[in-house]
Design a protein around this motif. Structure first.
Motif, mmCIF file in Angstrom:
data_model
loop_
_atom_site.group_PDB
_atom_site.id
_atom_site.type_symbol
_atom_site.label_atom_id
_atom_site.label_comp_id
_atom_site.label_asym_id
_atom_site.label_seq_id
_atom_site.Cartn_x
_atom_site.Cartn_y
_atom_site.Cartn_z
ATOM 1 N N PRO A 117 5.530 1.011 -13.903
ATOM 2 C CA PRO A 117 4.074 0.976 -14.032
ATOM 3 C C PRO A 117 3.566 0.888 -15.469
ATOM 4 N N GLU A 118 4.399 1.248 -16.436
ATOM 5 C CA GLU A 118 3.962 1.245 -17.830
ATOM 6 C C GLU A 118 4.309 -0.039 -18.571
ATOM 7 N N ILE A 119 5.162 -0.892 -17.977
ATOM 8 C CA ILE A 119 5.627 -2.093 -18.656
ATOM 9 C C ILE A 119 5.392 -3.286 -17.735
ATOM 10 N N PRO A 120 4.751 -4.349 -18.213
ATOM 11 C CA PRO A 120 4.409 -5.478 -17.342
ATOM 12 C C PRO A 120 5.568 -6.455 -17.094
ATOM 13 N N MET A 147 17.414 -6.798 -22.247
ATOM 14 C CA MET A 147 16.322 -7.540 -21.611
ATOM 15 C C MET A 147 16.622 -9.035 -21.577
ATOM 16 N N SER A 148 16.103 -9.693 -20.538
ATOM 17 C CA SER A 148 16.213 -11.149 -20.467
ATOM 18 C C SER A 148 15.293 -11.763 -21.514
ATOM 19 N N ASP A 149 15.557 -13.020 -21.851
ATOM 20 C CA ASP A 149 14.688 -13.711 -22.812
ATOM 21 C C ASP A 149 13.266 -13.811 -22.283
ATOM 22 N N GLU A 150 13.134 -14.005 -20.956
ATOM 23 C CA GLU A 150 11.805 -14.072 -20.346
ATOM 24 C C GLU A 150 11.029 -12.764 -20.553
ATOM 25 N N ALA A 151 11.725 -11.641 -20.388
ATOM 26 C CA ALA A 151 11.077 -10.338 -20.586
ATOM 27 C C ALA A 151 10.683 -10.156 -22.046
ATOM 28 N N LYS A 152 11.585 -10.542 -22.949
ATOM 29 C CA LYS A 152 11.274 -10.427 -24.376
ATOM 30 C C LYS A 152 10.072 -11.288 -24.748
ATOM 31 N N LEU A 153 10.012 -12.487 -24.175
ATOM 32 C CA LEU A 153 8.884 -13.376 -24.438
ATOM 33 C C LEU A 153 7.588 -12.771 -23.920
ATOM 34 N N THR A 154 7.626 -12.216 -22.706
ATOM 35 C CA THR A 154 6.452 -11.597 -22.114
ATOM 36 C C THR A 154 5.934 -10.447 -22.966
ATOM 37 N N LEU A 155 6.842 -9.698 -23.550
ATOM 38 C CA LEU A 155 6.475 -8.535 -24.367
ATOM 39 C C LEU A 155 6.279 -8.881 -25.845
ATOM 40 N N GLY A 156 6.326 -10.163 -26.171
ATOM 41 C CA GLY A 156 6.086 -10.591 -27.550
ATOM 42 C C GLY A 156 7.220 -10.269 -28.496
ATOM 43 N N MET A 157 8.435 -10.192 -27.973
ATOM 44 C CA MET A 157 9.586 -9.855 -28.807
ATOM 45 C C MET A 157 10.377 -11.091 -29.218
ATOM 46 N N LEU A 158 9.941 -12.250 -28.785
ATOM 47 C CA LEU A 158 10.615 -13.512 -29.167
ATOM 48 C C LEU A 158 9.642 -14.420 -29.864
ATOM 49 N N ASP A 218 0.814 -1.207 0.000
ATOM 50 C CA ASP A 218 0.000 0.000 0.000
ATOM 51 C C ASP A 218 0.849 1.258 0.000
ATOM 52 N N ASP A 219 2.109 1.167 0.476
ATOM 53 C CA ASP A 219 2.976 2.333 0.556
ATOM 54 C C ASP A 219 3.609 2.690 -0.774
ATOM 55 N N ALA A 220 3.765 1.714 -1.669
ATOM 56 C CA ALA A 220 4.487 1.977 -2.905
ATOM 57 C C ALA A 220 3.796 1.332 -4.091
ATOM 58 N N PRO A 221 2.841 2.045 -4.682
ATOM 59 C CA PRO A 221 2.181 1.477 -5.854
ATOM 60 C C PRO A 221 3.204 1.169 -6.936
ATOM 61 N N GLY A 222 3.057 0.015 -7.559
ATOM 62 C CA GLY A 222 3.991 -0.368 -8.606
ATOM 63 C C GLY A 222 5.176 -1.153 -8.094
ATOM 64 N N ALA A 223 5.420 -1.152 -6.792
ATOM 65 C CA ALA A 223 6.524 -1.904 -6.222
ATOM 66 C C ALA A 223 5.943 -3.032 -5.398
ATOM 67 N N ASP A 224 5.803 -4.180 -5.996
ATOM 68 C CA ASP A 224 5.211 -5.334 -5.338
ATOM 69 C C ASP A 224 6.284 -6.084 -4.562
ATOM 70 N N VAL A 225 6.790 -5.444 -3.508
ATOM 71 C CA VAL A 225 7.851 -6.024 -2.702
ATOM 72 C C VAL A 225 7.208 -6.662 -1.487
ATOM 73 N N THR A 226 7.521 -7.931 -1.256
ATOM 74 C CA THR A 226 6.911 -8.646 -0.154
ATOM 75 C C THR A 226 7.959 -9.191 0.782
ATOM 76 N N ALA A 227 7.503 -9.639 1.927
ATOM 77 C CA ALA A 227 8.407 -10.110 2.964
ATOM 78 C C ALA A 227 9.203 -11.327 2.513
ATOM 79 N N ASP A 228 8.701 -12.108 1.555
ATOM 80 C CA ASP A 228 9.449 -13.294 1.148
ATOM 81 C C ASP A 228 10.728 -12.932 0.408
ATOM 82 N N ALA A 229 10.946 -11.669 0.095
ATOM 83 C CA ALA A 229 12.192 -11.254 -0.540
ATOM 84 C C ALA A 229 13.295 -11.070 0.484
#
Length: 143
Positions: free
Chosen positions: A60-63, A132-143, A21-32
Motif C-alpha cells: 500500500p505504500e509503494i506504487p 527490483m525489476s527495471d520496470e519498477a525502478k523506472l516507475t519509482l524514478g530510479m532509472l 472489496d475483501d482485500a484492500p491493496g490486493a488488486d487480484v482479479t479473475a483474469d489471473a
C-alpha cells in the motif's frame, strides 16, 4: 491469519477467493486464474499465472507490485499443485508485515490448479533496491 490481518479485512472472500472489496491493496482479479487443464497439467505451467496473480498485489505504500519490487524470492510448485513461496519485505518493521503474506497467499490461491499455499517470510538475503525489476525502478524514478 493473524488478528491484524483479520481486523484490516484481509483474507479469503467467499469460496476461498479474494474480491477487491475483501482485500484492500490486493488488486487480484479473475483474469489471473487459469484452468489447470488449459495449463497442460504440468505444475510448472502454473508459474506464469502465479506470477501474474502476484503482480496484482501491491504494498500500500509503494506504487509497484511486490513481484517487480523483488519481494518474491522463491516459488516452488509441487506435482499436486501445492505452492510454497518465500518472500521478504522492504524492511522488517514494515507496517504491513502481518498482512502481506496473507495477501500473497490469497492471490496465489486464485490461480486454478493451485492446491495448498504456504508463504514464508524470510529476511536472508535482505531486500535491496537491486532486486527490483527495471520496470519498477523506472516507475519509482530510479532509472
Amino acid at each position: 491469519m493473524n488478528r491484524l490481518a483479520r481486523f484490516a479485512g484481509f483474507g479469503a472472500g467467499e469460496h476461498g477467493r479474494i474480491d477487491r472489496d475483501d482485500a484492500p491493496g490486493a488488486d487480484v482479479t479473475a483474469d489471473a486464474t487459469m484452468d489447470a487443464a488449459q495449463a497442460g497439467g504440468d505444475p510448472e505451467s502454473l508459474r506464469e499465472p502465479i506470477i501474474a496473480a502476484l503482480r496484482r498485489v501491491h504494498d500500500p505504500e509503494i506504487p509497484v507490485n511486490i513481484y517487480d519490487l523483488g519481494l518474491i524470492y522463491r516459488i516452488d510448485i509441487a506435482d499436486n499443485g501445492d505452492v510454497d513461496v518465500d518472500m521478504t519485505l522492504t524492511a522488517p518493521a514494515c507496517p504491513v508485515a502481518g498482512m502481506m503474506p496473507v495477501m500473497v497467499k490469497d492471490a496465489v490461491k486464485t490461480v486454478d490448479g493451485v492446491g495448498e499455499v504456504e508463504v514464508e517470510l524470510v529476511w536472508d538475503p535482505p531486500w535491496s533496491p537491486d532486486t527490483m525489476s527495471d520496470e519498477a525502478k523506472l516507475t519509482l524514478g530510479m532509472l
